[in-house]
Write a protein that holds these residues in place. Structure first.
Motif, mmCIF file in Angstrom:
data_model
loop_
_atom_site.group_PDB
_atom_site.id
_atom_site.type_symbol
_atom_site.label_atom_id
_atom_site.label_comp_id
_atom_site.label_asym_id
_atom_site.label_seq_id
_atom_site.Cartn_x
_atom_site.Cartn_y
_atom_site.Cartn_z
ATOM 1 N N VAL A 31 -22.770 81.640 18.571
ATOM 2 C CA VAL A 31 -23.438 80.391 18.947
ATOM 3 C C VAL A 31 -23.581 79.491 17.728
ATOM 4 C CG1 VAL A 31 -24.673 81.261 20.982
ATOM 5 C CG2 VAL A 31 -25.750 81.408 18.736
ATOM 6 N N ALA A 32 -23.477 78.190 17.983
ATOM 7 C CA ALA A 32 -23.609 77.198 16.920
ATOM 8 C C ALA A 32 -24.759 76.262 17.252
ATOM 9 C CB ALA A 32 -22.305 76.407 16.775
ATOM 10 N N GLY A 33 -25.468 75.811 16.252
ATOM 11 C CA GLY A 33 -26.634 74.944 16.393
ATOM 12 C C GLY A 33 -26.295 73.482 16.192
ATOM 13 N N PRO A 34 -27.256 72.746 15.645
ATOM 14 C CA PRO A 34 -28.533 73.205 15.123
ATOM 15 C C PRO A 34 -29.456 73.685 16.252
ATOM 16 C CG PRO A 34 -28.473 70.816 15.096
ATOM 17 C CD PRO A 34 -27.117 71.285 15.538
ATOM 18 N N PHE A 35 -30.398 74.572 15.880
ATOM 19 C CA PHE A 35 -31.269 75.215 16.845
ATOM 20 C C PHE A 35 -32.667 74.606 16.820
ATOM 21 C CE2 PHE A 35 -28.272 78.413 15.179
ATOM 22 C CZ PHE A 35 -27.556 78.664 16.344
ATOM 23 N N VAL A 37 -36.214 74.357 13.968
ATOM 24 C CA VAL A 37 -36.150 73.946 12.563
ATOM 25 C C VAL A 37 -37.142 72.808 12.349
ATOM 26 C CG1 VAL A 37 -33.755 74.681 12.252
ATOM 27 C CG2 VAL A 37 -34.234 72.334 12.930
ATOM 28 N N PRO A 38 -37.615 72.596 11.141
ATOM 29 C CA PRO A 38 -38.535 71.484 10.894
ATOM 30 C C PRO A 38 -37.945 70.158 11.418
ATOM 31 C CG PRO A 38 -38.437 72.892 8.969
ATOM 32 C CD PRO A 38 -37.369 73.376 9.925
ATOM 33 N N GLY A 39 -38.782 69.397 12.111
ATOM 34 C CA GLY A 39 -38.374 68.105 12.632
ATOM 35 C C GLY A 39 -37.743 68.147 14.020
ATOM 36 N N SER A 54 -26.971 97.881 28.555
ATOM 37 C CA SER A 54 -25.654 97.271 28.723
ATOM 38 C C SER A 54 -25.640 96.351 29.928
ATOM 39 C CB SER A 54 -24.588 98.367 28.883
ATOM 40 O OG SER A 54 -24.453 99.074 27.676
ATOM 41 N N ARG A 55 -26.827 95.992 30.418
ATOM 42 C CA ARG A 55 -26.920 95.105 31.578
ATOM 43 C C ARG A 55 -27.951 93.993 31.404
ATOM 44 N NH1 ARG A 55 -30.393 98.306 36.039
ATOM 45 N NH2 ARG A 55 -31.715 99.442 34.603
ATOM 46 N N CYS A 56 -28.151 93.571 30.169
ATOM 47 C CA CYS A 56 -29.067 92.454 29.914
ATOM 48 C C CYS A 56 -28.539 91.171 30.538
ATOM 49 C CB CYS A 56 -29.225 92.218 28.408
ATOM 50 S SG CYS A 56 -30.300 93.388 27.589
ATOM 51 N N VAL A 57 -29.443 90.251 30.728
ATOM 52 C CA VAL A 57 -29.052 88.884 31.049
ATOM 53 C C VAL A 57 -29.551 88.010 29.904
ATOM 54 C CG1 VAL A 57 -29.039 89.180 33.549
ATOM 55 C CG2 VAL A 57 -31.125 88.376 32.426
ATOM 56 N N LYS A 58 -28.900 86.873 29.752
ATOM 57 C CA LYS A 58 -29.337 85.929 28.731
ATOM 58 C C LYS A 58 -29.567 84.580 29.400
ATOM 59 C CE LYS A 58 -24.563 85.425 27.191
ATOM 60 N NZ LYS A 58 -23.633 85.680 26.098
ATOM 61 N N VAL A 59 -30.606 83.913 28.934
ATOM 62 C CA VAL A 59 -30.940 82.589 29.422
ATOM 63 C C VAL A 59 -30.459 81.592 28.378
ATOM 64 C CG1 VAL A 59 -32.840 81.043 30.060
ATOM 65 C CG2 VAL A 59 -32.900 83.448 30.753
ATOM 66 N N LEU A 60 -29.668 80.615 28.830
ATOM 67 C CA LEU A 60 -29.055 79.622 27.945
ATOM 68 C C LEU A 60 -29.633 78.260 28.269
ATOM 69 C CD1 LEU A 60 -25.364 80.823 28.422
ATOM 70 C CD2 LEU A 60 -27.040 81.601 26.726
ATOM 71 N N GLU A 61 -30.334 77.681 27.298
ATOM 72 C CA GLU A 61 -30.982 76.382 27.483
ATOM 73 C C GLU A 61 -30.618 75.454 26.327
ATOM 74 O OE1 GLU A 61 -35.427 74.451 28.068
ATOM 75 O OE2 GLU A 61 -35.203 76.616 28.044
ATOM 76 N N THR A 62 -30.404 74.205 26.643
ATOM 77 C CA THR A 62 -30.025 73.213 25.654
ATOM 78 C C THR A 62 -30.851 73.339 24.377
ATOM 79 O OG1 THR A 62 -29.541 71.689 27.456
ATOM 80 C CG2 THR A 62 -29.679 70.735 25.252
ATOM 81 N N SER A 63 -30.185 73.391 23.249
ATOM 82 C CA SER A 63 -30.721 73.411 21.883
ATOM 83 C C SER A 63 -31.293 74.755 21.452
ATOM 84 C CB SER A 63 -31.753 72.301 21.654
ATOM 85 O OG SER A 63 -33.011 72.607 22.229
ATOM 86 N N HIS A 64 -31.265 75.768 22.321
ATOM 87 C CA HIS A 64 -31.820 77.082 21.993
ATOM 88 C C HIS A 64 -30.740 78.159 21.966
ATOM 89 C CE1 HIS A 64 -36.064 75.921 22.642
ATOM 90 N NE2 HIS A 64 -35.550 75.081 23.519
ATOM 91 N N LYS A 73 -33.928 61.493 18.170
ATOM 92 C CA LYS A 73 -32.554 61.432 18.633
ATOM 93 C C LYS A 73 -31.928 62.829 18.596
ATOM 94 C CE LYS A 73 -28.194 59.201 17.551
ATOM 95 N NZ LYS A 73 -27.480 58.397 16.584
ATOM 96 N N ARG A 74 -31.129 63.107 19.611
ATOM 97 C CA ARG A 74 -30.426 64.382 19.666
ATOM 98 C C ARG A 74 -29.583 64.538 18.409
ATOM 99 N NH1 ARG A 74 -26.667 66.853 24.402
ATOM 100 N NH2 ARG A 74 -25.182 67.854 23.042
ATOM 101 N N PRO A 75 -29.664 65.700 17.738
ATOM 102 C CA PRO A 75 -28.881 65.878 16.517
ATOM 103 C C PRO A 75 -27.400 66.062 16.832
ATOM 104 C CG PRO A 75 -29.992 67.898 17.063
ATOM 105 C CD PRO A 75 -30.475 66.865 18.047
ATOM 106 N N LYS A 76 -26.600 65.865 15.816
ATOM 107 C CA LYS A 76 -25.163 66.103 15.956
ATOM 108 C C LYS A 76 -24.933 67.607 15.978
ATOM 109 C CE LYS A 76 -20.735 65.289 13.825
ATOM 110 N NZ LYS A 76 -20.022 65.058 12.596
#
Length: 167
Positions: free
Chosen positions: A154-158, A161-163, A47-57, A4-7
C-alpha cells in the motif's frame, strides 16, 4: 476547515494507493496468513481475515472470534462510533503481567453492510509486539487514533500524519 486532498505517493510495482480505496469503505478477504504476537503469545492467527479499505487509510484487518485467543482479552470501556460500521466495543490484551489497554475492538451489532463480521476483532498494531501479514512485519498507521496496518503493498500518504486531520 478541511485541507486539500494530498497528492498520492508514486506507486511501486504491486502497490495500491490508499487514495483509490472507496468511501464508504470496501471489505475484502485477505489471502495471506495474518497473525499478532504479544507477551510471548500468539494473540490471533488466521488465513481468513478480512480487511476494510477506506480512503486515505491503510487496511484494517478483522479476525473471526475462533481465530483469536479470547481468553487473553478483557472487555473495557468506553466505546466509539463509526459512521460506516456502527458502535465498537474495546478490549485490553492481558498476558501474564503485561497489559495493553483498549487495543482490540469489535462491532457486536454492526451496520447491515458489515453484519457478517459481527464480533470479529481488529487490533491496533502499535502496542503489540509484532503483527504480520504473510511474512511481512507491519508498520502501524501514523498517530494514536487509527488502527490501519501498513505493508509494502500500500502507498500513502496515510491519514494520521501531522496535518492530516481534515483529509
Amino acid at each position: 476547515m478541511f485541507l486539500k486532498r494530498p497528492k498520492p505517493d508514486a506507486l511501486k510495482p504491486g502497490q495500491r494507493s490508499v487514495w483509490d480505496f472507496p468511501r464508504p469503505p470496501a471489505i475484502e478477504r485477505e489471502s495471506r496468513h495474518v497473525r499478532i504476537e504479544f507477551g510471548g503469545e500468539t494473540i490471533a492467527s488466521s488465513s481468513r481475515c478480512v480487511k476494510v479499505l477506506e480512503t486515505s487509510h491503510p487496511p484494517v484487518y478483522f479476525f473471526a472470534p475462533e481465530d483469536v485467543r479470547e481468553d487473553l482479552l478483557r472487555g473495557t470501556g468506553p466505546d466509539s462510533f463509526c459512521e460506516w460500521k456502527g458502535r465498537a466495543t474495546y478490549f485490553d490484551v492481558v498476558v501474564g503481567d503485561r497489559e495493553a489497554r483498549s487495543v482490540a475492538f469489535a462491532y457486536p451489532k454492526p451496520s447491515a453492510r458489515f453484519g457478517e463480521y459481527a464480533n470479529w476483532y481488529s487490533f491496533y498494531a502499535r502496542p503489540m509486539d509484532a503483527c504480520y501479514v504473510g511474512d511481512e512485519l507491519v508498520e502501524p498507521q501514523p498517530g494514536d487514533f487509527y488502527s490501519g496496518w501498513i505493508t509494502s503493498d500500500v502507498a500513502g500518504p496515510f491519514k494520521g500524519v501531522p496535518g492530516s486531520g481534515g483529509w
